[in-house]
Design a protein around this motif. Structure first.
Motif, mmCIF file in Angstrom:
data_model
loop_
_atom_site.group_PDB
_atom_site.id
_atom_site.type_symbol
_atom_site.label_atom_id
_atom_site.label_comp_id
_atom_site.label_asym_id
_atom_site.label_seq_id
_atom_site.Cartn_x
_atom_site.Cartn_y
_atom_site.Cartn_z
ATOM 1 N N LEU A 71 0.723 -1.193 0.107
ATOM 2 C CA LEU A 71 0.023 -0.006 0.096
ATOM 3 C C LEU A 71 0.907 1.134 0.018
ATOM 4 O O LEU A 71 0.746 2.169 -0.837
ATOM 5 C CB LEU A 71 -0.942 0.027 1.273
ATOM 6 C CG LEU A 71 -1.875 1.133 1.203
ATOM 7 C CD1 LEU A 71 -2.750 1.563 0.228
ATOM 8 C CD2 LEU A 71 -2.629 1.083 2.860
ATOM 9 N N ALA A 72 1.996 1.326 0.763
ATOM 10 C CA ALA A 72 2.817 2.420 0.821
ATOM 11 C C ALA A 72 3.624 2.678 -0.605
ATOM 12 O O ALA A 72 3.593 3.694 -0.979
ATOM 13 C CB ALA A 72 3.796 2.145 1.786
ATOM 14 N N LYS A 73 3.837 1.534 -1.277
ATOM 15 C CA LYS A 73 4.300 1.802 -2.512
ATOM 16 C C LYS A 73 3.511 2.237 -3.581
ATOM 17 O O LYS A 73 3.665 3.116 -4.204
ATOM 18 C CB LYS A 73 4.786 0.254 -3.061
ATOM 19 C CG LYS A 73 6.235 -0.312 -2.337
ATOM 20 C CD LYS A 73 6.358 -1.687 -2.868
ATOM 21 C CE LYS A 73 7.543 -2.354 -1.995
ATOM 22 N NZ LYS A 73 7.871 -3.544 -2.463
ATOM 23 N N GLU A 74 2.176 1.749 -3.356
ATOM 24 C CA GLU A 74 1.379 2.311 -4.318
ATOM 25 C C GLU A 74 0.919 3.915 -4.116
ATOM 26 O O GLU A 74 0.716 4.636 -5.125
ATOM 27 C CB GLU A 74 -0.114 1.726 -4.111
ATOM 28 C CG GLU A 74 -0.097 0.147 -4.665
ATOM 29 C CD GLU A 74 -1.179 -0.598 -4.128
ATOM 30 O OE1 GLU A 74 -2.362 0.048 -3.688
ATOM 31 O OE2 GLU A 74 -1.334 -1.910 -4.419
ATOM 32 N N ARG A 75 0.853 4.193 -2.850
ATOM 33 C CA ARG A 75 0.799 5.846 -2.399
ATOM 34 C C ARG A 75 1.826 6.606 -3.087
ATOM 35 O O ARG A 75 1.706 7.618 -3.657
ATOM 36 C CB ARG A 75 0.648 5.795 -0.931
ATOM 37 C CG ARG A 75 -0.629 5.365 -0.313
ATOM 38 C CD ARG A 75 -1.685 6.192 -0.414
ATOM 39 N NE ARG A 75 -2.975 5.694 -0.108
ATOM 40 C CZ ARG A 75 -3.686 6.358 0.893
ATOM 41 N NH1 ARG A 75 -3.394 7.554 1.486
ATOM 42 N NH2 ARG A 75 -4.741 5.524 1.252
#
Length: 97
Positions: A71-75
């Motif tokens: 999720l952090a990578k996507e953000r």
């Protein structure tokens, strides 16, 4: 928590027996010695309890990180794209020199 309290009680009992062996004839000295040893046992139990809590927090963090890394990578990708769009818009609005 129950284990910490049991540990505290066990330590206090052992220390009280040791205090009695050190001063069998003086009841006030015995009481003072037991109080001192109980304070030490309490400090040990508190230290153990805080270490257990820290350990639990670390376990939760270790579980959270892998679960939320994607999720952090996507953000980050989303923010990067958004930043590029904002730069393009800003570049278009800037008057030519």
């Amino acid at each position: 928590m129950k284990a910490s309290l049991l540990l505290l009680l066990a330590c206090t009992a052992v220390l009280a027996v040791g205090a009695r062996a050190d001063a069998p004839e003086e009841p006030t000295a015995l009481v003072q010695k037991v109080q001192e040893l109980a304070q030490k046992a309490t400090a040990i139990a508190k230290d153990t309890y805080s270490r257990v809590r820290e350990s639990e927090a670390m376990q939760q963090a270790r579980q959270w990180l892998p679960e939320h890394a994607e999720l952090a990578k996507e953000r980050l990708v989303w923010l990067k794209e958004r930043f590029k769009e904002e730069l393009k818009d800003l570049w278009k609005k800037t008057p030519a020199a």
